[in-house]
Design an enzyme around this catalytic site. Structure first.
Site, PDB file in Angstrom:
ATOM      1  N   LYS A 111      37.302  42.569  42.104  1.00 10.03           N
ATOM      2  CA  LYS A 111      36.611  42.590  41.084  1.00 10.03           C
ATOM      3  C   LYS A 111      35.855  41.084  40.688  1.00 10.03           C
ATOM      4  O   LYS A 111      36.560  40.224  40.727  1.00 10.03           O
ATOM      5  CB  LYS A 111      37.315  42.909  39.923  1.00 10.03           C
ATOM      6  CG  LYS A 111      37.813  44.640  39.904  1.00 10.03           C
ATOM      7  CD  LYS A 111      38.709  45.316  38.987  1.00 10.03           C
ATOM      8  CE  LYS A 111      38.077  44.741  37.358  1.00 10.03           C
ATOM      9  NZ  LYS A 111      39.108  45.398  36.413  1.00 10.03           N
ATOM     10  N   HIS A 113      34.814  40.614  37.313  1.00  7.19           N
ATOM     11  CA  HIS A 113      35.034  40.759  35.778  1.00  7.19           C
ATOM     12  C   HIS A 113      36.671  41.072  35.430  1.00  7.19           C
ATOM     13  O   HIS A 113      37.275  41.411  36.329  1.00  7.19           O
ATOM     14  CB  HIS A 113      34.236  41.878  35.204  1.00  7.19           C
ATOM     15  CG  HIS A 113      34.521  43.339  35.665  1.00  7.19           C
ATOM     16  ND1 HIS A 113      34.139  43.628  36.998  1.00  7.19           N
ATOM     17  CD2 HIS A 113      35.138  44.463  35.316  1.00  7.19           C
ATOM     18  CE1 HIS A 113      34.467  45.025  36.992  1.00  7.19           C
ATOM     19  NE2 HIS A 113      35.141  45.466  36.013  1.00  7.19           N
TER      20      HIS A 113
END
Length: 228
Positions: A111, A113
């Site tokens: 990821k 974020h």
């Protein structure tokens, strides 16, 4: 300090686990083609531990086998994807038994974020116990080892449900060691198993059910052909 259980206690646990796997439809008999192209007289599909009651009992078997092994560890790691629910439920069961340890797992896609990265859960540190379902080639173990080492921790041991005790394959060829032996002897990790092929054979040999006992000869022949 953990104390290793007597062999008889682990033998009973293994027999109870095989019975549970058969009753749950996870361990089946017939003719099944393995990833190595072999025709196996049995098939173990841990994905069929697929409801709350089965997962609860499965975690209890893992936790007891881990405690019986006497392996020292600081946290649990579950490789994506099957190892994720295993790590979580085994950590819960160990806590219930008085051994509270953190756990973490990885995601397949990083990821960019939120918390980011590929690792989720507690910080990966100390001696790490990897919890997975089976070990067919040691590939998943090597991937987990790389992730754990990259985090600055020490891959220490692996816990699996069933050791097939058969020759692994490399580049389509049989090799003289099993995946478990490779992980233990070449990668230097301790290995904890709930049950092994020899436990399955003992279960078949001692079963009061003639329909179950009839599979013993074919499983024994398979072990003689491919066992280590």
């Amino acid at each position: 300090m953990s104390v290793k259980a007597e062999p008889a206690a682990q033998d009973r646990l293994a027999q109870d686990f095989v019975q549970f796997a058969v009753d749950s439809g996870v361990l089946r008999f017939g003719e099944f083609k393995t990833k190595a192209g072999r025709l196996s007289p049995y098939f173990f599909n841990a994905a069929l531990f697929d409801d709350g009651a089965k997962m609860n009992r499965l975690a209890a078997f893992y936790a007891q086998a881990i405690l019986n092994s006497g392996i020292e560890f600081d946290m649990i790691f579950g490789p994506a994807y099957k190892g994720i629910p295993l790590a979580a439920t085994v950590a819960v069961e160990l806590a219930r038994l008085g051994r509270n340890v953190p756990f973490a797992y990885n995601r397949k896609e990083a990821k960019d974020h939120g918390e980011g990265g590929t690792l989720v859960g507690a910080p990966v540190q100390g001696r790490v116990l990897i919890v997975d379902d089976v070990m067919s080639a040691g590939t998943a173990a090597r991937e987990s080892i790389a992730l754990i080492q990259a985090a600055g921790a020490r891959p220490h041991a692996v816990a699996i449900a069933l050791d097939r005790q058969e020759k692994a394959t490399e580049n389509g060829q049989d090799v003289p060691h099993s995946a478990v032996q490779y992980v233990r002897d070449q990668l230097g990790l301790q290995v904890c198993t709930i049950a092994r092929l020899q436990d399955l054979l003992a279960f078949l040999d001692n079963s009061a059910d003639s329909q179950v006992r009839q599979h013993h000869e074919r499983v024994q022949a398979y072990r003689q052909a491919y066992g280590v």
